[in-house]
Structures are given as structure tokens and as C-alpha cells.
Motif scaffolding. Structure first.
Motif, short mmCIF file in Angstrom:
data_model
loop_
_atom_site.label_atom_id
_atom_site.label_comp_id
_atom_site.label_asym_id
_atom_site.label_seq_id
_atom_site.Cartn_x
_atom_site.Cartn_y
_atom_site.Cartn_z
N LEU A 11 35.58 -1.49 -23.67
CA LEU A 11 34.58 -0.75 -22.89
C LEU A 11 33.54 -0.11 -23.81
O LEU A 11 32.36 -0.04 -23.46
N ASP A 12 33.96 0.32 -24.99
CA ASP A 12 33.02 0.86 -25.97
C ASP A 12 32.03 -0.22 -26.40
O ASP A 12 30.84 0.04 -26.62
N PHE A 13 32.52 -1.44 -26.53
CA PHE A 13 31.68 -2.58 -26.89
C PHE A 13 30.60 -2.79 -25.82
O PHE A 13 29.41 -2.96 -26.14
N LEU A 63 24.91 6.00 -35.73
CA LEU A 63 24.15 7.17 -35.29
C LEU A 63 22.94 6.76 -34.46
O LEU A 63 22.61 7.38 -33.45
N VAL A 64 22.26 5.69 -34.88
CA VAL A 64 21.12 5.21 -34.12
C VAL A 64 21.56 4.69 -32.76
O VAL A 64 20.86 4.83 -31.76
N GLY A 65 22.75 4.09 -32.69
CA GLY A 65 23.29 3.65 -31.41
C GLY A 65 23.42 4.81 -30.42
O GLY A 65 23.16 4.65 -29.22
N LEU A 66 23.80 5.99 -30.93
CA LEU A 66 23.85 7.18 -30.07
C LEU A 66 22.47 7.58 -29.60
O LEU A 66 22.27 7.95 -28.43
N ALA A 67 21.48 7.51 -30.48
CA ALA A 67 20.11 7.84 -30.09
C ALA A 67 19.60 6.88 -29.01
O ALA A 67 18.94 7.28 -28.06
N PHE A 68 19.94 5.60 -29.14
CA PHE A 68 19.55 4.61 -28.14
C PHE A 68 20.21 4.92 -26.80
O PHE A 68 19.59 4.76 -25.74
N ALA A 69 21.46 5.37 -26.83
CA ALA A 69 22.16 5.69 -25.59
C ALA A 69 21.48 6.86 -24.88
O ALA A 69 21.30 6.83 -23.65
N VAL A 121 28.86 12.81 -25.87
CA VAL A 121 28.91 12.64 -27.33
C VAL A 121 29.69 13.79 -27.96
O VAL A 121 30.54 13.58 -28.84
N VAL A 122 29.41 15.01 -27.53
CA VAL A 122 30.11 16.18 -28.07
C VAL A 122 31.61 16.09 -27.82
O VAL A 122 32.43 16.48 -28.67
N LEU A 123 31.99 15.56 -26.66
CA LEU A 123 33.40 15.47 -26.28
C LEU A 123 34.05 14.15 -26.70
O LEU A 123 35.16 13.84 -26.29
N LEU A 134 35.35 7.17 -25.29
CA LEU A 134 34.41 6.22 -25.87
C LEU A 134 33.55 6.88 -26.95
O LEU A 134 33.22 8.06 -26.86
N GLN A 135 33.15 6.09 -27.94
CA GLN A 135 32.25 6.60 -28.98
C GLN A 135 30.80 6.57 -28.54
O GLN A 135 30.00 7.37 -29.01
N ASN A 136 30.44 5.63 -27.68
CA ASN A 136 29.07 5.56 -27.17
C ASN A 136 29.08 5.84 -25.67
O ASN A 136 29.82 5.21 -24.92
N PRO A 137 28.28 6.79 -25.18
CA PRO A 137 28.36 7.21 -23.77
C PRO A 137 27.55 6.36 -22.81
O PRO A 137 27.54 6.62 -21.61
N GLY A 138 26.85 5.33 -23.30
CA GLY A 138 25.86 4.62 -22.50
C GLY A 138 26.37 4.08 -21.17
O GLY A 138 25.68 4.15 -20.16
#
Length: 534
Positions: free
Chosen positions: A245-247, A420-426, A465-467, A489-493
Motif C-alpha cells: 500500500l505504501d508503494f 523527502l521529496v516524495g513527501l513534498a509531492f504527497a 506524516v507526523v504520525l 504508511l511512510q507516504n500519506p498520499g
């Protein structure tokens, strides 16, 4: 690295900094007092120039250092970043490039506010733009720190920290003095250097394996320690349902996030027409596509030549894979060829970081000045009533944003820059993309829907992201010693992006105000024809 090698790399660093400062000085001599000149460079750049600048803005430290490192560590799964970053440009080309250029003037908020209540919408979009920009800036700071730590032997935390401070100071100088004109030319120079450097390394890697890409992959699999699993899906994201699911979450964020990045959307205002904006994207797709194909070769090349274990030993997040690869291709540690190639690659990576942080800082300071400050200081008739001009506020806000990015960059030095950029994209895909698409294509969209859409995507994305394990509860987290993660998940998107769209719809259907049909028609005509565009 020996002292001579360090000196050579530092001299090349200094040379690029000197060139960029000269460009900034040249640009600062031109009239920078008007908002149009400071924010857009007078809209005088050609499609080719803007295409190179977009490429320079987009191909960040995450691309050059982070993606190659992830491929070196995780093989096939690391390629998701290369594919996702490239496919995202199809969304930009087909859905937003021309329409944004026609409907806006300086920022994303201009597009949305054209048919909405000004203050609430501009505040929401301005806050979101600054949040996305800060996340993106942190990634560049981490990349700079990793690069210089490797250059100095990987033992100097003080040097890494001072590098982050130095990059932050330089980006404030670039933006404050040179505005968009200096930023654009710095990005063009950087794009040329990056394509040349990545191209040279790609050729050397292929020559090492006599042009046999199959032999390269076989060697990479053998030295990775994972065997054939290194070349198959699932090494990083296939352990269980949560990883899968993270993928999916990461893939959605990468594909949809580019169209919501403030510093990319701002580039469409630097050309004279919408047609030029579309041609700029075509230029950038060609350059970016070629570059991401090269990152695949470099990532597997690092695994095959340097070895996955050596890459991980140098930097657990893989950020130093390409410099180590360059050192080996040049002849190894202690050789003159290795020193020269390492120094060139390190300088190109440093140039990449400086150029990208300049573009992001300019976009975020523009949002602060044009969206937040200007909207709160207008009088009842909509005329500017603030004590200071927008450009002056933008210059001051660049310094404030730079200081915030430095602090966060020092905190996040152990994370992979592409991650980190993946988080910004999300965050961009959750908060900015829904409101942009609704404003361009939904006739019934209202002011409440716009505000709810932004906050309905931004707040869940940041909270998740914080959680998440990114911040706590895992060995590689920002705070590994504590555990308050509740979101797996590591990415919240996959959660926050639908929430952004849902909030926009819910705000619109519950809004007491009717949609302004006349303003929507005006926006539609302007978007499709360019009539009345700035």
C-alpha cells in the motif's frame, strides 16, 4: 578523500558559486522594483530557455543523489521514483500548463482566486505553497550535507551543518538580489552541467560493461546481496500489505504531485504566451526523460561497481552512491582520475542543490508576499494599502524561509533526499492539485469548496506524516528514540489526496453561496483562449 582531492572539489564548488553570484550581480543591476520583473523576469524567456530552466528546477538533489541511491539499495523498487517523476509531466502537459499560464499572473492562488473570494482562498493556497516548498527545501539541504560530509571523510558533523547553513545563506542572496531573472539563468547553467555530468558517468558505466546492459544488471544483482530479487518488484515495498500500500501511495503522490508544486507552476509565468508554456513543457520532458533514464544506469551501476554494502556504509540512505561511483570509475581512491571525476560530480551535485533551492525559495517568498501579505493589506476597494511593497516583503520572506529550511534541514539529515521529496509531492498533490483542477474544470466550485479543499488535503497530509514511521517508531526516523506513530504508511498520499478532493466537493455542495457562473465563464474563456491573460 585526501587533502588534495578535497581541495580540488572545493575549488570547483567555489567556481560554481562565483559564477552564480556573478549572474545574480548582473541580474540585480536590472530594474527589480516591479513585481512583474522580480517574480517572472519580465516574461521574456523563450520556450527553450524556460524548458532548460524547468529541467534545472525539477532535476534536484533528489533526482541526482537520492534516486540513484535508492536504486543502488533497492534495485527495481527504487526505479519507481524515476518512472513516477517522469510520468508526472504528462499530467502537467495535458491538464495544467497552458491553462495555468492563461489564468494566473504570479502564483497558483491567482488561478483559484480569479473566480472566488480573494482573501480566504489566497490565505489557504499561500499557506499550502509555503508548506510544500519547505518540505522540498529540506530535501536539498540534506543532500548538500551528505555531499560535503562524504567529501570531508564522512566524520565531520560540524562541516555538514555549516554546509546546510551556507546553502541557505546563498539561496537568500540569489533570490533577494537577482529575483526570477538570476534564478532562471542559474537553473539553465545547472541543467547543462547536470546533463553533461550524468551523461559522462552513464557512458563510463556502460563502457565498463562493454555496452552490455544485461551484464550490468547481472553484476548489480550479484553484488547487492539479494540475488535475482534485486531485479524484481517487492524488495522495498513487497514485504506485506502495508508495504504494498505504501508503494501505491508513493506512486500516486509522484504522478500527481508535480502539477501542484508552486515552483514548477511559477515557471509558466516566465514566458510570454500559453503556447510558449506548452512548448516549454515539451522541451523539459525531453531533457528530464533523458536524465531519468540515466539515473537508472547510475543506480544499477553503483550497485554493480561500488556494491550495495559500500553505498550503505557510506550513507545509510544511499545519498552518496553517485559520488562513490564517480570515484571508482575514475580509478579509485587515491588516483588522480578518481579525484577529478569525484570532484566534478560533487560540484555538479552542489550546483544542482543551489539552483533548485533558489527556485523553491523564490516561489515560496512570492506566495508570502503576493498571496498572504498583499491580500491582508488591501483596502475595501481592493487597492494595495500595506506599508511596504510586495517585492520588499518577498525579499524579507526569502530570508525567513531560508532560516526555517536550515533548521529543518539540520533535523532531517539522516533521511534519503528522494524520499523527502516524495513527501513534498504527497502534500502538493493533496492540497494544491484538487483546488487547481476544481477551479479550472468544475462550474459549481465555490469559495468554501476551495478553502476546504486546500486544508482538507494539507492538514491530513501533514498530520499523517507526523504520525508515520518517518518521524518516530523506526530506526531511520527523525526521532528514533520515541514512538508515537499511529499511521503505518511512510507516504500519506493514498489517504490525503482523496481527502483533498472530497473536502473540496463537500465544501461546495454545502456552501450557502451559489457559484458565480459569470466568473466561471470568464475563467474558462481565458484558460482556453488566453484572452485577457497577463
Amino acid at each position: 578523500m585526501t587533502g588534495d582531492h578535497q581541495t580540488l572539489a572545493l575549488l570547483l564548488f567555489g567556481a560554481f558559486v562565483a559564477v552564480t553570484l556573478a549572474i545574480t550581480t548582473w541580474a540585480s543591476r536590472r530594474r527589480q522594483g516591479s513585481a512583474d520583473e522580480f517574480y517572472t523576469g519580465g516574461r521574456l524567456f523563450s520556450p527553450m530557455e524556460n524548458g532548460f530552466a524547468i529541467s534545472g528546477d525539477y532535476m534536484s538533489a533528489a533526482s541526482f543523489l537520492g534516486i540513484s541511491g535508492l536504486i543502488a539499495l533497492h534495485g527495481y523498487d527504487g526505479m519507481l521514483y524515476s518512472v513516477g517523476f517522469l510520468v508526472a509531466w504528462l499530467v502537467v502537459l495535458l491538464l495544467v500548463a497552458e491553462l495555468v499560464r492563461n489564468c494566473g499572473r504570479f502564483t497558483l492562488a491567482d488561478v483559484v482566486a480569479a473566480r472566488m473570494g480573494e482573501r480566504g482562498v489566497r490565505t489557504a493556497v499561500g499557506v499550502s505553497s509555503v508548506a510544500v516548498s519547505l518540505l522540498y527545501l529540506v530535501a536539498q539541504m540534506v543532500g548538500a550535507g551528505s555531499l560535503v560530509a562524504l567529501l570531508l571523510g564522512g566524520t565531520s558533523d560540524a562541516a555538514r551543518s555549516w554546509t546546510v547553513v551556507g546553502v541557505g545563506a546563498l539561496m537568500v542572496v540569489y533570490v533577494s538580489l537577482g529575483g526570477m531573472r538570476a534564478t532562471t539563468w542559474i537553473q539553465i547553467v545547472k541543467a547543462v552541467l547536470l546533463m553533461a555530468g550524468a551523461g559522462a558517468l552513464t557512458v563510463l558505466v556502460l563502457l565498463r560493461f562493454h555496452g552490455d546492459f544485461g551484464a550490468l544488471l547481472t553484476s548489480a544483482a550479484e553484488r547487492s546481496g539479494h540475488g535475482s530479487a534485486f531485479l524484481a518488484p517487492g524488495l522495498a515495498y513487497g514485504g506485506d500489505r502495508t508495504a504494498s500500500l505504501d508503494f501505491i501511495s508513493l506512486g500516486i503522490a509522484l504522478v500527481l504531485g508535480t502539477a501542484g508544486l508552486p515552483h514548477i507552476l511559477a515557471r509558466f509565468y516566465t514566458v510570454p504566451t500559453a503556447r510558449s508554456a506548452r512548448r516549454s513543457v515539451v522541451w523539459s520532458i525531453g531533457l528530464i526523460g533523458g536524465f531519468y533514464l540515466m539515473t537508472i544506469v547510475l543506480g544499477f551501476g553503483a550497485a554493480a561497481i561500488v556494491g550495495t554494502d559500500a553505498v550503505r556504509a557510506s550513507n545509510a540512505a544511499g545519498n552518496t552512491a553517485v559520488p562513490l561511483l564517480a570515484l571508482d570509475l575514475g580509478g579509485g581512491a587515491g588516483s588522480t582520475g578518481g579525484a577529478v571525476l569525484f570532484a566534478v560530480v560533487a560540484a555538479v551535485a552542489f550546483a544542482t542543490i543551489l539552483a533548485v533551492v533558489a527556485g523553491i525559495t523564490l516561489a515560496s517568498s512570492t506566495s508570502v508576499a503576493h498571496d498572504l501579505y498583499a491580500s491582508f493589506t488591501r483596502d475595501r476597494d481592493g487597492r494595495p494599502a500595506g506599508r511596504y511593497g510586495e517585492v520588499a516583503v518577498a525579499r524579507v520572506s526569502a530570508a525567513v524561509i531560508g532560516a526555517a529550511a536550515i533548521g529543518l534541514g539540520l533535523l532531517a539529515q539522516g533521511l534519503n533526499v528522494a524520499f523527502l521529496v516524495g513527501l513534498a509531492f504527497a502534500v502538493a498533490a493533496s492540497a494544491n492539485l484538487p483546488v487547481l483542477l476544481y477551479a479550472l474544470f468544475w462550474r459549481r466550485f465555490t469559495t468554501r469548496g476551495a478553502v476546504w479543499s486546500v486544508y482538507g488535503g494539507l492538514v491530513p497530509a501533514v498530520v499523517l506524516v507526523v504520525l508515520s514511521p518517518v518521524v518516530s517508531g523506526s530506526p531511520g526516523a527523525l526521532f528514533p528514540g520515541v514512538d508515537f506513530h499511529l499511521f503505518p504508511l511512510q507516504n500519506p498520499g493514498v489517504v490525503s489526496i482523496p481527502l483533498g478532493f472530497l473536502a473540496g466537493w463537500l465544501g461546495t455542495v454545502t456552501s450557502p453561496e451559489p457559484a458565480d457562473a459569470a466568473k466561471h465563464a470568464e475563467t474558462e474563456v481565458r484558460a482556453l483562449t488566453g484572452a485577457g491573460a497577463a
